[in-house]
Scaffold this active site. Structure first.
Site, PDB file in Angstrom:
ATOM      1  N   GLU B  30       0.852  -1.191   0.000  1.00  0.00           N
ATOM      2  CA  GLU B  30       0.000   0.000   0.000  1.00  0.00           C
ATOM      3  C   GLU B  30       0.886   1.238   0.000  1.00  0.00           C
ATOM      4  O   GLU B  30       1.746   1.390   0.870  1.00  0.00           O
ATOM      5  CB  GLU B  30      -0.909  -0.028   1.240  1.00  0.00           C
ATOM      6  CG  GLU B  30      -1.991  -1.104   1.106  1.00  0.00           C
ATOM      7  CD  GLU B  30      -2.408  -1.732   2.426  1.00  0.00           C
ATOM      8  OE1 GLU B  30      -2.026  -1.225   3.483  1.00  0.00           O
ATOM      9  OE2 GLU B  30      -3.113  -2.762   2.378  1.00  0.00           O
ATOM     10  N   GLU B  70      -5.136  -6.717   1.633  1.00  0.00           N
ATOM     11  CA  GLU B  70      -3.951  -7.505   1.996  1.00  0.00           C
ATOM     12  C   GLU B  70      -4.032  -8.968   1.576  1.00  0.00           C
ATOM     13  O   GLU B  70      -3.036  -9.546   1.165  1.00  0.00           O
ATOM     14  CB  GLU B  70      -3.673  -7.393   3.503  1.00  0.00           C
ATOM     15  CG  GLU B  70      -3.129  -6.046   3.954  1.00  0.00           C
ATOM     16  CD  GLU B  70      -4.213  -5.026   4.242  1.00  0.00           C
ATOM     17  OE1 GLU B  70      -5.407  -5.335   4.033  1.00  0.00           O
ATOM     18  OE2 GLU B  70      -3.882  -3.907   4.679  1.00  0.00           O
ATOM     19  N   PHE B  93       1.253  -2.646   8.684  1.00  0.00           N
ATOM     20  CA  PHE B  93       1.460  -2.898  10.106  1.00  0.00           C
ATOM     21  C   PHE B  93       1.104  -4.347  10.379  1.00  0.00           C
ATOM     22  O   PHE B  93       0.118  -4.852   9.842  1.00  0.00           O
ATOM     23  CB  PHE B  93       0.610  -1.946  10.960  1.00  0.00           C
ATOM     24  CG  PHE B  93       0.997  -0.507  10.781  1.00  0.00           C
ATOM     25  CD1 PHE B  93       2.235  -0.050  11.227  1.00  0.00           C
ATOM     26  CD2 PHE B  93       0.155   0.389  10.156  1.00  0.00           C
ATOM     27  CE1 PHE B  93       2.613   1.276  11.049  1.00  0.00           C
ATOM     28  CE2 PHE B  93       0.531   1.717   9.969  1.00  0.00           C
ATOM     29  CZ  PHE B  93       1.765   2.158  10.413  1.00  0.00           C
ATOM     30  N   ASP B  95      -0.222  -5.664  12.694  1.00  0.00           N
ATOM     31  CA  ASP B  95      -1.573  -5.778  13.263  1.00  0.00           C
ATOM     32  C   ASP B  95      -2.597  -6.182  12.193  1.00  0.00           C
ATOM     33  O   ASP B  95      -3.653  -6.712  12.509  1.00  0.00           O
ATOM     34  CB  ASP B  95      -1.991  -4.430  13.855  1.00  0.00           C
ATOM     35  CG  ASP B  95      -0.909  -3.842  14.747  1.00  0.00           C
ATOM     36  OD1 ASP B  95      -1.067  -3.856  15.962  1.00  0.00           O
ATOM     37  OD2 ASP B  95       0.129  -3.393  14.199  1.00  0.00           O
ATOM     38  N   PHE B  96      -2.278  -5.909  10.929  1.00  0.00           N
ATOM     39  CA  PHE B  96      -3.218  -6.219   9.848  1.00  0.00           C
ATOM     40  C   PHE B  96      -3.111  -7.671   9.380  1.00  0.00           C
ATOM     41  O   PHE B  96      -3.774  -8.088   8.432  1.00  0.00           O
ATOM     42  CB  PHE B  96      -3.012  -5.287   8.644  1.00  0.00           C
ATOM     43  CG  PHE B  96      -3.042  -3.809   8.981  1.00  0.00           C
ATOM     44  CD1 PHE B  96      -3.580  -3.350  10.179  1.00  0.00           C
ATOM     45  CD2 PHE B  96      -2.522  -2.879   8.087  1.00  0.00           C
ATOM     46  CE1 PHE B  96      -3.598  -1.996  10.485  1.00  0.00           C
ATOM     47  CE2 PHE B  96      -2.542  -1.521   8.383  1.00  0.00           C
ATOM     48  CZ  PHE B  96      -3.077  -1.073   9.584  1.00  0.00           C
ATOM     49  N   HIS B 139      -2.322  -0.705  16.067  1.00  0.00           N
ATOM     50  CA  HIS B 139      -1.188  -0.315  15.220  1.00  0.00           C
ATOM     51  C   HIS B 139       0.145  -0.407  15.965  1.00  0.00           C
ATOM     52  O   HIS B 139       1.102   0.242  15.579  1.00  0.00           O
ATOM     53  CB  HIS B 139      -1.358   1.127  14.718  1.00  0.00           C
ATOM     54  CG  HIS B 139      -2.343   1.297  13.606  1.00  0.00           C
ATOM     55  ND1 HIS B 139      -3.697   1.182  13.785  1.00  0.00           N
ATOM     56  CD2 HIS B 139      -2.183   1.573  12.289  1.00  0.00           C
ATOM     57  CE1 HIS B 139      -4.318   1.402  12.638  1.00  0.00           C
ATOM     58  NE2 HIS B 139      -3.425   1.639  11.711  1.00  0.00           N
TER      59      HIS B 139
END
Lengths: 325, 337
Positions: B30, B70, B93, B95-96, B139
């Protein structure tokens, strides 16, 4: 009838469909004996889809498949003996007995694996198509998925990405009407899966999956466009499976005579045979010779698979990494 | 020749050198170009924190912006890797990971085994992690342990610009899937980095401070706090080995065990949540393989078992620091049977 089909093509198509049918019918019988570990999901009834699409493909084209993947494997050129041995969990299997029915793969023939994860193949085939595009070949990537996967985020994301990157890809939605035991009439929010194509900026085409010629023609147009840089297509193939979601499924969710009626009236091998014989393209005797040949080949594959050794303790720890410090 | 550059520049340089060396290396993520399809300048961002900035100008279409999607692009990187490319994909991140983990742990990690050793999937997934940016619970996490749990993945956690460059070059050249953890607080850290390309092998820890009293095993940003603590403790006469793991899969067991067998005391410092993390893994390893050498219970310095908080007052309490590490070392030194 498609003008592009030679006599050799027709013989090859018939042999492929018959091989898939014989492979799956035999597995249906053998699974019931309890000798095959795990689960198998049979492709019988859907042969015209894999065959009609894959007849257009070269070894360097890639396909991603599903848990119902045996037909795609055979149509893409995987050898049946090591494939059968894999399903029996034997060391001689195409994946050494480490994959099984749901993960059988042969990268050498462009078959990137059946997949135990519904919708898992969509992103992978974007990658295969991207690799072809980056390398400047005119190779394509084909993602087979079912009506169940048509509701899965990975597939929807993959279709969007394929258009954004203008990838040489084909998404083949094999809609057999059931995601496990749940009807696609319930689980798919629109009338046709192909209706979703516009939302991803690609053409959507619906085709009768019992008709090899219809599948072959529609797939041919889509693949030619992909090779020429025209981007992806969503092809919805409407078809039926002859057996349950997996072997052992009593299919109480289906109408009692549903499969019998389809077998008698719309079977893809029957329709193919009628068409080529009434048009005088192939002799029935030729087709019967193929039937005998295929039956012997599948029988030999089963005999060999049963006799083959299982993997040993030494095989448990290998093939995890190329290299691990 | 070595000169001082930042951790972020070191990663960018590794990418640029490998892309120049090998045309099968591509990068995506991204805003990795930043501004694709927009009317302003191209190469506007180079990723959300600018790690890939400038690569678009040099390598054109080999660096790609992706939709915020993603599953699709991480999976596409995996698929392309299985078809002969060497993609470096940025999972912005870590976290994703929740929206794309299938493509990492069910696809990339398992191809080689499921396919009987025939698949080669040289994909690198770069991802940012860690607390300290006041970016709160979604995040800031430190999730490398979850990847190290999966057979088939390699997990890299560099702590310095030198290591970041050498480990990234190794990651790109490596033939297995590699998850490369970049601590966002470290991006501005400067250090000596050679100009030329070099690869640091995986599974080789780095001893960044030497001492015979206590072994401190750590990784990532925590290496810096551990070294600070070790320097303070040295003035008080307590000498620590500080071991920077650099990779947690594969893991350099030998260096850890050699050190603990010498010191007899272990403190593990890990920025990830305390249950089933790197600290518990190292503690179990040492308890099993160096039990006889231990003179004191193993201490673990980690955040508490809570999400990463937002308020600076709370986040500063959450993240382990040099004082807490020094306290843990002191407690193992003072332990009496």
């Amino acid at each position: 009838m498609s003008a592009t089909l030679t006599r050799d093509d027709l013989l090859r198509a018939y042999r492929t469909m018959r091989t898939i049918r014989e492979f799956e019918e035999r597995l249906h019988v053998e699974f019931a004996t309890g000798e095959i570990p795990g689960f198998v999901h049979l492709y019988a009834g859907e042969e015209a889809s894999a065959t009609g699409v894959c007849l257009h493909l070269r070894p360097d084209d890639r396909i991603a498949s599903t848990h119902r993947g045996h037909g795609h494997c055979i149509a893409k050129g995987m050898e049946v003996a090591p494939m059968m041995a894999e399903i029996y969990g034997k060391k001689t299997g195409i994946c050494g007995g480490k994959g099984g029915s749901m993960h059988v793969a042969d990268l050498d023939v462009g078959m990137m694996g059946a997949n135990g994860i519904v919708g898992g193949g969509g992103p992978l085939i974007c990658g295969a198509a991207l690799a072809a595009k980056m390398k400047g070949t005119d190779g394509v990537g084909v993602c087979f998925f079912g009506d169940g996967a048509s509701n899965q985020g990975m597939i929807l994301e993959a279709m969007n990405l394929a258009t954004v990157w203008r990838l040489p890809a084909l998404f083949v939605a094999e809609n057999n009407g059931y995601a496990e035991a749940t009807s696609s009439k319930y689980s798919v929010a629109c009338d046709n899966i192909a209706d979703r194509a516009g939302g991803f900026g690609m053409p959507g085409v619906i085709v009768d999956g019992h008709d090899f010629f219809a599948v072959h023609e529609a797939a041919g147009e889509a693949i030619a466009r992909a090779r020429a840089g025209g981007g992806p297509t969503l092809l919805e193939v409407k078809l039926n499976r002859y057996y349950g979601h997996f072997e052992g499924d009593q299919q109480t969710y289906r109408a009692t005579d549903e499969v019998k009626r389809i077998r008698e009236t719309r079977d893809c091998l029957m329709l193919f045979t009628r068409r080529v014989s009434s048009a005088g393209l192939l002799d029935l005797a030729e087709l019967e010779a193929i039937d005998r040949d295929v039956a012997a080949q599948i029988d030999a594959a089963v005999v060999a698979a049963k006799a083959a050794p299982k993997p040993t303790a030494a095989d448990l720890l290998t093939d995890v990494y190329v290299e691990y410090a | 020749m070595a000169r001082k550059i930042t951790y972020k520049q070191a990663i960018n340089e590794a990418l640029a050198q490998e892309m120049a060396r090998d045309s099968s290396v591509i990068a995506m993520g991204e805003d990795n170009v930043g501004g694709a399809g927009a009317e302003g300048e191209k190469d506007a961002w180079g990723g959300v924190l600018g790690v890939t900035k400038g690569l678009y100008g040099r390598f054109g279409d080999r660096i790609m912006d992706t939709p915020i999607s993603e599953s699709a692009f991480i999976g596409a990187a995996v698929g392309a890797a299985a078809c002969g490319m060497r993609p470096v994909a940025e999972l912005m991140f870590v976290d994703f990971m929740g929206v794309c983990f299938d493509q990492i742990f069910n696809q990339a990690a398992k191809f080689r085994y499921m396919f009987g050793g025939k698949a080669v999937t040289p994909v690198v997934i770069r991802t940012m992690y860690g607390a300290g940016f006041r970016a709160a619970a979604q995040h800031s996490q430190c999730l490398y342990s979850m990847f190290a749990h999966i057979p088939g993945l390699k997990v890299v956690v560099p702590s310095t610009p030198y290591d970041a460059k050498g480990l990234m070059i190794q990651a790109i050249r490596d033939n297995d899937p590699v998850i490369f953890f970049e601590h966002k607080v470290l991006y501005t850290l400067e250090g000596e980095v050679p100009e030329g390309a070099y690869a640091i092998p995986f599974g080789e820890a780095d001893v960044v401070h030497e001492g015979d009293d206590v072994t401190i095993v750590t990784l990532g940003r925590m290496v810096h706090f551990a070294r600070d603590a070790a320097q303070t403790l040295a003035k008080r006469g307590i000498d620590c080995d500080v071991i920077d793991l650099r990779t947690i899969s594969p893991l350099d067991e030998e260096t850890i065990l050699e050190s603990v067998n010498r010191t007899g005391r272990l403190v593990v410092v890990d920025e990830s949540s305390p249950r089933c993390n790197v600290a518990t893994d190292i503690a179990a390893l040492v308890a099993q393989k160096a039990f006889a050498a231990l003179k004191a219970p193993i201490e673990q310095v980690t955040p508490p078992h809570v999400p990463v908080p937002f308020s600076d007052a709370l986040e500063d309490l959450y993240v382990p620091d040099a004082a807490r590490i020094a306290q843990a070392v002191t407690s193992v030194m003072e332990f009496k049977r």
